[in-house]
Design a protein around this motif. Structure first.
Motif, mmCIF file in Angstrom:
data_model
loop_
_atom_site.group_PDB
_atom_site.id
_atom_site.type_symbol
_atom_site.label_atom_id
_atom_site.label_comp_id
_atom_site.label_asym_id
_atom_site.label_seq_id
_atom_site.Cartn_x
_atom_site.Cartn_y
_atom_site.Cartn_z
ATOM 1 N N PRO A 189 -6.193 -7.674 -2.846
ATOM 2 C CA PRO A 189 -5.278 -8.367 -3.765
ATOM 3 C C PRO A 189 -3.800 -8.235 -3.385
ATOM 4 C CG PRO A 189 -6.365 -6.489 -4.845
ATOM 5 C CD PRO A 189 -6.921 -6.571 -3.480
ATOM 6 N N VAL A 190 -3.144 -9.358 -3.192
ATOM 7 C CA VAL A 190 -1.744 -9.330 -2.724
ATOM 8 C C VAL A 190 -0.836 -8.597 -3.703
ATOM 9 C CG1 VAL A 190 -1.304 -11.698 -3.556
ATOM 10 C CG2 VAL A 190 0.176 -10.725 -1.815
ATOM 11 N N VAL A 191 -1.039 -8.839 -5.009
ATOM 12 C CA VAL A 191 -0.309 -8.094 -6.043
ATOM 13 C C VAL A 191 -1.340 -7.475 -6.983
ATOM 14 C CG1 VAL A 191 1.831 -9.436 -5.981
ATOM 15 C CG2 VAL A 191 -0.065 -10.223 -7.405
ATOM 16 N N GLU A 192 -0.872 -6.589 -7.878
ATOM 17 C CA GLU A 192 -1.837 -5.880 -8.724
ATOM 18 C C GLU A 192 -2.336 -6.691 -9.908
ATOM 19 O OE1 GLU A 192 -1.117 -1.104 -8.335
ATOM 20 O OE2 GLU A 192 0.016 -2.133 -9.888
ATOM 21 N N THR A 193 -1.443 -7.510 -10.495
ATOM 22 C CA THR A 193 -1.821 -8.169 -11.757
ATOM 23 C C THR A 193 -2.167 -9.653 -11.551
ATOM 24 O OG1 THR A 193 0.505 -8.646 -12.185
ATOM 25 C CG2 THR A 193 -0.379 -6.632 -13.154
ATOM 26 N N GLY A 194 -2.764 -10.248 -12.585
ATOM 27 C CA GLY A 194 -3.021 -11.694 -12.561
ATOM 28 C C GLY A 194 -4.429 -12.057 -12.106
ATOM 29 N N TRP A 195 -5.336 -11.083 -12.111
ATOM 30 C CA TRP A 195 -6.684 -11.343 -11.595
ATOM 31 C C TRP A 195 -7.724 -11.472 -12.701
ATOM 32 C CZ3 TRP A 195 -6.273 -12.615 -6.695
ATOM 33 C CH2 TRP A 195 -5.223 -12.067 -5.951
ATOM 34 N N ASP A 196 -7.324 -11.305 -13.946
ATOM 35 C CA ASP A 196 -8.299 -11.236 -15.048
ATOM 36 C C ASP A 196 -9.296 -12.400 -15.026
ATOM 37 O OD1 ASP A 196 -5.800 -9.824 -15.668
ATOM 38 O OD2 ASP A 196 -6.752 -9.359 -17.589
ATOM 39 N N PRO A 249 -21.148 -9.701 -6.955
ATOM 40 C CA PRO A 249 -20.392 -8.447 -6.886
ATOM 41 C C PRO A 249 -19.096 -8.592 -6.097
ATOM 42 C CG PRO A 249 -22.418 -8.310 -5.596
ATOM 43 C CD PRO A 249 -22.424 -9.657 -6.248
ATOM 44 N N VAL A 250 -18.062 -7.912 -6.572
ATOM 45 C CA VAL A 250 -16.739 -7.973 -5.945
ATOM 46 C C VAL A 250 -16.389 -6.591 -5.379
ATOM 47 C CG1 VAL A 250 -14.265 -8.268 -6.403
ATOM 48 C CG2 VAL A 250 -15.923 -9.831 -7.450
ATOM 49 N N VAL A 251 -15.901 -6.595 -4.145
ATOM 50 C CA VAL A 251 -15.433 -5.362 -3.506
ATOM 51 C C VAL A 251 -13.935 -5.503 -3.276
ATOM 52 C CG1 VAL A 251 -15.574 -3.942 -1.413
ATOM 53 C CG2 VAL A 251 -17.655 -4.996 -2.336
ATOM 54 N N LEU A 252 -13.162 -4.516 -3.732
ATOM 55 C CA LEU A 252 -11.731 -4.516 -3.434
ATOM 56 C C LEU A 252 -11.527 -3.749 -2.136
ATOM 57 C CD1 LEU A 252 -10.018 -3.638 -6.846
ATOM 58 C CD2 LEU A 252 -10.479 -5.892 -5.875
ATOM 59 N N THR A 253 -10.868 -4.399 -1.182
ATOM 60 C CA THR A 253 -10.547 -3.666 0.042
ATOM 61 C C THR A 253 -9.041 -3.466 0.074
ATOM 62 O OG1 THR A 253 -10.198 -5.597 1.443
ATOM 63 C CG2 THR A 253 -12.445 -4.784 1.290
ATOM 64 N N ASP A 254 -8.612 -2.299 0.451
ATOM 65 C CA ASP A 254 -7.216 -1.965 0.711
ATOM 66 C C ASP A 254 -6.339 -1.798 -0.538
ATOM 67 O OD1 ASP A 254 -4.473 -2.093 1.657
ATOM 68 O OD2 ASP A 254 -4.671 -4.240 1.951
ATOM 69 N N ARG A 255 -6.293 -2.788 -1.442
ATOM 70 C CA ARG A 255 -5.368 -2.701 -2.578
ATOM 71 C C ARG A 255 -6.083 -2.786 -3.931
ATOM 72 N NH1 ARG A 255 -0.252 -6.541 -0.740
ATOM 73 N NH2 ARG A 255 0.088 -5.556 1.289
ATOM 74 N N ALA A 256 -5.467 -2.149 -4.929
ATOM 75 C CA ALA A 256 -6.054 -2.088 -6.272
ATOM 76 C C ALA A 256 -5.542 -3.213 -7.173
ATOM 77 C CB ALA A 256 -5.704 -0.744 -6.904
ATOM 78 N N VAL A 257 -6.227 -3.390 -8.318
ATOM 79 C CA VAL A 257 -5.779 -4.370 -9.329
ATOM 80 C C VAL A 257 -5.537 -3.675 -10.668
ATOM 81 C CG1 VAL A 257 -6.989 -6.376 -8.382
ATOM 82 C CG2 VAL A 257 -8.166 -4.912 -10.022
ATOM 83 N N THR A 263 6.742 -7.179 -3.567
ATOM 84 C CA THR A 263 6.975 -6.847 -4.970
ATOM 85 C C THR A 263 5.688 -7.016 -5.786
ATOM 86 O OG1 THR A 263 9.205 -7.673 -4.689
ATOM 87 C CG2 THR A 263 8.461 -7.385 -6.958
ATOM 88 N N GLY A 264 5.351 -5.983 -6.526
ATOM 89 C CA GLY A 264 4.166 -6.063 -7.383
ATOM 90 C C GLY A 264 2.874 -5.678 -6.684
ATOM 91 N N SER A 265 2.948 -5.342 -5.388
ATOM 92 C CA SER A 265 1.727 -4.945 -4.682
ATOM 93 C C SER A 265 1.486 -3.453 -4.869
ATOM 94 C CB SER A 265 1.840 -5.258 -3.182
ATOM 95 O OG SER A 265 2.776 -4.397 -2.556
ATOM 96 N N ALA A 266 0.211 -3.067 -4.838
ATOM 97 C CA ALA A 266 -0.138 -1.656 -5.028
ATOM 98 C C ALA A 266 0.574 -0.743 -4.016
ATOM 99 C CB ALA A 266 -1.652 -1.489 -4.957
ATOM 100 N N PRO A 267 0.602 -1.087 -2.713
ATOM 101 C CA PRO A 267 1.254 -0.157 -1.790
ATOM 102 C C PRO A 267 2.761 -0.030 -2.029
ATOM 103 C CG PRO A 267 0.478 -2.109 -0.606
ATOM 104 C CD PRO A 267 -0.106 -2.158 -1.978
ATOM 105 N N ALA A 268 3.428 -1.112 -2.449
ATOM 106 C CA ALA A 268 4.869 -1.012 -2.707
ATOM 107 C C ALA A 268 5.121 -0.124 -3.925
ATOM 108 C CB ALA A 268 5.467 -2.399 -2.922
ATOM 109 N N ILE A 269 4.327 -0.320 -4.963
ATOM 110 C CA ILE A 269 4.510 0.466 -6.196
ATOM 111 C C ILE A 269 4.212 1.944 -5.927
ATOM 112 C CG2 ILE A 269 3.610 0.811 -8.548
ATOM 113 C CD1 ILE A 269 3.063 -2.306 -8.523
ATOM 114 N N ASP A 270 3.075 2.196 -5.300
ATOM 115 C CA ASP A 270 2.637 3.592 -5.139
ATOM 116 C C ASP A 270 3.439 4.344 -4.074
ATOM 117 O OD1 ASP A 270 0.792 2.880 -7.000
ATOM 118 O OD2 ASP A 270 -0.935 2.900 -5.642
ATOM 119 N N ARG A 271 3.850 3.669 -3.018
ATOM 120 C CA ARG A 271 4.625 4.365 -1.982
ATOM 121 C C ARG A 271 5.996 4.763 -2.532
ATOM 122 N NH1 ARG A 271 2.393 0.617 3.056
ATOM 123 N NH2 ARG A 271 0.383 1.687 3.159
#
Ligand code: GYE
Length: 335
Positions: free
Chosen positions: A102-109, A121-129, A179-187
């Motif tokens: 997921p490019v950004v964390e939100t907006g996937w509902d 079934p959905v697998v998240l690779t690399d980034r969280a939602v 902006t808004g991506s898991a790695p940017a927020i968490d890093r």
């Protein structure tokens, strides 16, 4: 202490949690393929914004091909709307498994609900939602990838140890990821957690460089210009990925300064380009983040189709590479 803190062989540590979600292994995919039918996987990739991403795509494509799986691959060019479109088309095509970063964390509902309703079934690779309501874990079977907060902490710890500044002021500029991506927020969060105890390290400028070299260069140019106008000295650059650091190195050189000396640089990923920059003395440290997620994805897809339990979190184990080990390590790098 300048040595390899941990060698970054891609070891896989799993947490204790197992798949409990509604679309998890309890409910097998609605149309589990027969033994003679190829497993079809839809993968919605973010784009090709960095060396990391290119290596990640290559790992996924080659692992899927080697496993004889039918991969439907889509490149969203860093746009969430394109990723959502791709996922919807995978649902329509009734693929066996959907995987995406997921490019950004939100907006996937909405789209995650649609996949769940279709029992894919959905697998998240690399980034969280993050969802606006409900537990995201109910909508994916597993999340595989790195601990980005830990990477931010490692970058900060390495810097404090390297600088040995005591309480002397240190001016840091930060190039943030998308902006808004898991790695940017968490890093950012991880870095700040460590720096709470070192208040002399001050982030004087911080802006997104969208994880690309071009943006990293452009934003660093503006940092250098405004710092000069304000009479501030930039001591350190913290870049959320190597590509932005490499772009910034160019800007620093064009401004007549020596990257790695006049400005100390720490970034994240550990791509070959970073090792080359370290060997050239222009980058001081890269914290590893492995993109080689293809083999793990293949294993998860096989287990899912076989109706096996999947751990809810599959964590990548990674190290830290200061410049003085770069020449020795470069031949071992796989991305
Ligand atoms: O650090 C960056 C890429 O999500 C971990 O995305 C990934 C990040 C990686 O573009 O280079």
């Amino acid at each position: 202490m300048k040595k390899i803190l941990k060698v970054g062989a891609l070891l896989v540590a799993t947490t204790l949690m197992v798949a409990l979600g509604g679309c998890g292994s309890k409910d097998k995919p609605a149309e589990a393929p027969k033994a003679d039918k190829k497993i079809v996987v839809g993968f919605a990739q973010i784009g090709a914004e960095s060396e990391w991403r290119t290596a990640n795509t290559e790992s996924i494509k080659s692992s899927m091909a080697a496993a004889g799986m039918d991969l439907k691959f889509s490149d969203a060019q860093q746009k969430q709307e394109n990723q959502i479109k791709a996922i919807r088309s995978f649902i329509q095509q009734k693929v066996d498994v959907i995987a995406f970063s997921p490019v950004v964390e939100t907006g996937w509902d909405a789209v995650l609900q649609e996949a769940k309703a279709a029992k894919i079934p959905v697998v998240l690779t690399d980034r969280a939602v993050k969802l606006s309501s409900g537990n995201p874990e109910d909508f994916y079977v597993t999340f595989m990838g790195s601990d980005f907060k830990e990477e931010g902490k490692r970058a900060a710890k390495w810097l404090v140890d390297f600088m040995k500044k005591g309480s002397e002021p240190v001016n840091v500029v930060e190039l943030q990821g998308t902006t808004g991506s898991a790695p940017a927020i968490d890093r950012k969060t991880g870095w700040e957690e460590v720096m709470k105890d070192h208040p002399n390290y001050k982030i004087i400028k911080s802006q997104t460089g969208d994880f690309t070299r071009a943006k990293g260069k452009e934003v660093m140019e503006s940092f250098l210009k405004s710092a000069k106008a304000e009479g501030q000295k930039i001591d350190v650059l913290y870049a959320h990925n190597d590509d932005m650091a490499i772009g910034a190195i160019q800007a620093i050189e064009e401004a007549g300064l020596k990257p790695g000396k006049d400005i100390i640089i720490v970034s994240i990923d550990g791509v070959k380009g970073a090792f080359e920059a370290m060997i050239a003395g222009k980058l001081n440290c890269s914290v590893e983040c492995s993109p080689l997620l293809g083999p793990q994805l293949v294993e998860v897809v096989k287990d899912l189709v076989a109706g096996k339990q999947i751990p809810k979190r599959i964590l990548t184990n990674e190290g830290v590479f200061p410049a003085d080990v770069a020449a020795k390590e470069l031949p071992n790098r796989k991305y």
